[in-house]
Write a protein that holds these residues in place. Structure first.
Motif, short mmCIF file in Angstrom:
data_model
loop_
_atom_site.label_atom_id
_atom_site.label_comp_id
_atom_site.label_asym_id
_atom_site.label_seq_id
_atom_site.Cartn_x
_atom_site.Cartn_y
_atom_site.Cartn_z
N ILE A 202 0.90 -1.43 -0.01
CA ILE A 202 0.17 0.15 0.56
C ILE A 202 0.87 1.05 -0.49
CG2 ILE A 202 -2.15 -0.70 1.34
CD1 ILE A 202 -1.35 0.06 3.77
N LEU A 203 0.40 2.30 -0.58
CA LEU A 203 1.29 3.11 -0.91
C LEU A 203 -0.16 5.06 -1.41
CD1 LEU A 203 3.05 4.32 -4.96
CD2 LEU A 203 1.80 1.74 -3.68
N LEU A 204 0.85 6.14 -0.88
CA LEU A 204 -0.29 6.96 -0.96
C LEU A 204 0.09 7.64 -2.20
CD1 LEU A 204 -2.00 8.80 0.81
CD2 LEU A 204 -0.60 9.63 1.81
N HIS A 205 -1.34 8.26 -3.39
CA HIS A 205 -0.41 9.47 -4.01
C HIS A 205 -1.16 10.60 -3.83
CE1 HIS A 205 -0.24 6.17 -7.52
NE2 HIS A 205 0.90 6.09 -6.94
N LYS A 206 -0.39 11.17 -4.11
CA LYS A 206 -0.71 12.93 -4.11
C LYS A 206 -0.92 13.34 -5.73
CE LYS A 206 0.54 17.10 -2.11
NZ LYS A 206 2.05 18.14 -1.57
N ASP A 213 7.84 13.99 -1.23
CA ASP A 213 8.94 14.21 0.10
C ASP A 213 7.63 13.47 1.20
OD1 ASP A 213 10.74 14.95 -1.29
OD2 ASP A 213 10.49 16.83 -0.58
N GLY A 214 7.98 12.46 1.85
CA GLY A 214 7.01 11.74 3.34
C GLY A 214 6.36 10.98 2.54
N ARG A 215 6.35 10.48 1.32
CA ARG A 215 5.55 9.08 0.85
C ARG A 215 5.13 8.39 1.57
NH1 ARG A 215 6.39 5.29 -4.41
NH2 ARG A 215 7.20 4.04 -2.20
N PRO A 216 4.16 7.92 2.52
CA PRO A 216 4.35 6.32 2.82
C PRO A 216 4.04 5.46 2.12
CG PRO A 216 2.17 7.62 3.49
CD PRO A 216 2.91 9.13 2.57
N ARG A 226 -5.22 -13.98 7.77
CA ARG A 226 -5.80 -12.23 6.52
C ARG A 226 -4.69 -11.81 6.88
NH1 ARG A 226 -10.98 -13.84 6.77
NH2 ARG A 226 -12.11 -13.94 5.36
N THR A 227 -3.90 -10.70 5.63
CA THR A 227 -2.71 -9.32 5.30
C THR A 227 -4.27 -8.42 6.30
OG1 THR A 227 -1.90 -11.37 3.95
CG2 THR A 227 -0.68 -8.73 4.37
N VAL A 228 -3.54 -7.88 6.69
CA VAL A 228 -3.47 -6.28 7.64
C VAL A 228 -2.03 -6.11 7.28
CG1 VAL A 228 -4.43 -4.84 9.13
CG2 VAL A 228 -4.65 -7.28 8.57
N GLN A 229 -2.60 -4.78 6.31
CA GLN A 229 -1.62 -3.22 6.76
C GLN A 229 -2.23 -2.23 6.31
OE1 GLN A 229 -0.54 -4.45 2.60
NE2 GLN A 229 1.47 -3.86 3.04
N GLY A 230 -1.22 -1.23 7.33
CA GLY A 230 -1.31 0.07 7.62
C GLY A 230 -0.50 0.83 7.50
N PHE A 231 -0.65 1.93 6.78
CA PHE A 231 0.39 3.62 7.21
C PHE A 231 0.63 5.06 7.76
CE2 PHE A 231 -0.34 4.20 2.51
CZ PHE A 231 -1.52 5.60 2.97
N VAL A 232 0.99 5.72 8.65
CA VAL A 232 0.88 6.89 9.18
C VAL A 232 2.14 7.24 8.26
CG1 VAL A 232 0.76 8.90 10.99
CG2 VAL A 232 -0.23 6.13 11.28
N SER A 233 1.37 8.80 7.86
CA SER A 233 2.60 9.65 7.25
C SER A 233 3.10 10.53 8.31
CB SER A 233 1.55 10.56 5.74
OG SER A 233 1.26 11.83 6.62
#
Length: 272
Positions: A202-206, A213-216, A226-233
């Protein structure tokens, strides 16, 4: 006629002090009076013109079945709303832009004669009186993610959206920055269906791009169960109109599902 419909003294009017006193009393009510008893248990609340003109503070109480609208007349004036229910109140005119008051919050607003604007003691649009501003998005159905293909996750539900960051129907993969916001934090989590083949990302698009800069980003091997994924920018600098999307990718060899679940969500929180 004024926005508050105050009595007006006519030229050469006799006993003009009576009209003046009536106007002073109406102005005092408009600036100081509180109206309680707004109850959305049966559905949306619509204020009468005289109720809106004659009260500064409106208190909502009751047991609504879900989120509801608090509809005010298209009359220019500041006002305040306290929501003591367990549901989100959307404060709006019949056809204009809106603000929201979460359960337990008090917020200050201004109606400009067409739209309801949330006031703030900072540069953020949401959070009058220091209240929280942001959005938390959810899904009601699973979303299929093709093999080896970046896919924007769509969101058709809002646990809350204080200032119109999201639309459930139009470009519903996006969280869009409104005017007055300069710094935000994005966070997300998804739950994949049960499959142990390949990897998950998983990733963040702007603004449709992964280059900022700072893309998680998170890459993990598929997990048993089950696979669970997460992030915080980190705190990200933004300008009005910038939009963010959560992108999912997998290489299991076939289509996989991002599941509709309490563990699947996408969030933006205003910092400044």
């Amino acid at each position: 006629m004024s926005e508050l419909d105050l009595p007006q003294i006519a030229e050469n009017q006799a006993l003009a002090h009576i009209t003046s006193n009536d106007a002073d009393a109406a102005l005092e009510a408009a600036l100081c009076d509180e109206m309680t008893g707004h109850d959305p248990t049966a559905g949306n609340i619509t204020l009468l013109d005289e109720e809106f003109r004659g009260h500064w503070h409106h208190v909502i109480a009751g047991s609504p079945a879900g989120a509801f609208d608090f509809i005010v007349p298209a009359i220019r004036r500041p006002f305040m709303v306290t929501n003591t229910t367990d549901a989100t109140a959307t404060v709006k005119t019949a056809s204009g832009a809106a603000g929201q008051v979460l359960a337990g919050e008090t917020r200050l607003f201004y109606c400009n004669g067409a739209d309801v604007l949330g006031l703030s003691d900072s540069s953020a649009t949401g959070g009058g009186g220091g209240a929280h501003a942001g959005a938390l998005l959810t899904r009601s159905t699973d979303q299929s993610i093709s093999d080896n293909s970046n896919t924007a996750v769509g969101w058709d539900g809002e646990a809350y959206d204080t200032d119109g960051f999201h639309d459930n129907s139009v470009n519903n993969s996006r969280l869009t920055v409104p005017a007055g916001v300069s710094k935000v934090i994005l966070s997300a989590q998804i739950r994949w269906d049960s499959n142990t083949s390949g990897t998950r990302e998983i990733l963040l698009h702007k603004n449709g791009s992964a280059s900022f800069d700072g893309r998680p980003f998170q890459h993990i091997e598929a997990q048993s169960g089950r696979t669970v994924q997460g992030f915080v920018s980190p705190v990200l600098s933004v300008t009005p109109g910038d939009y963010f999307e959560l992108i999912a990718w997998q290489d299991s060899g076939g289509a996989r599902n991002v599941e509709a679940h309490a563990a699947t969500w996408f969030s933006l929180q205003v910092i400044a």
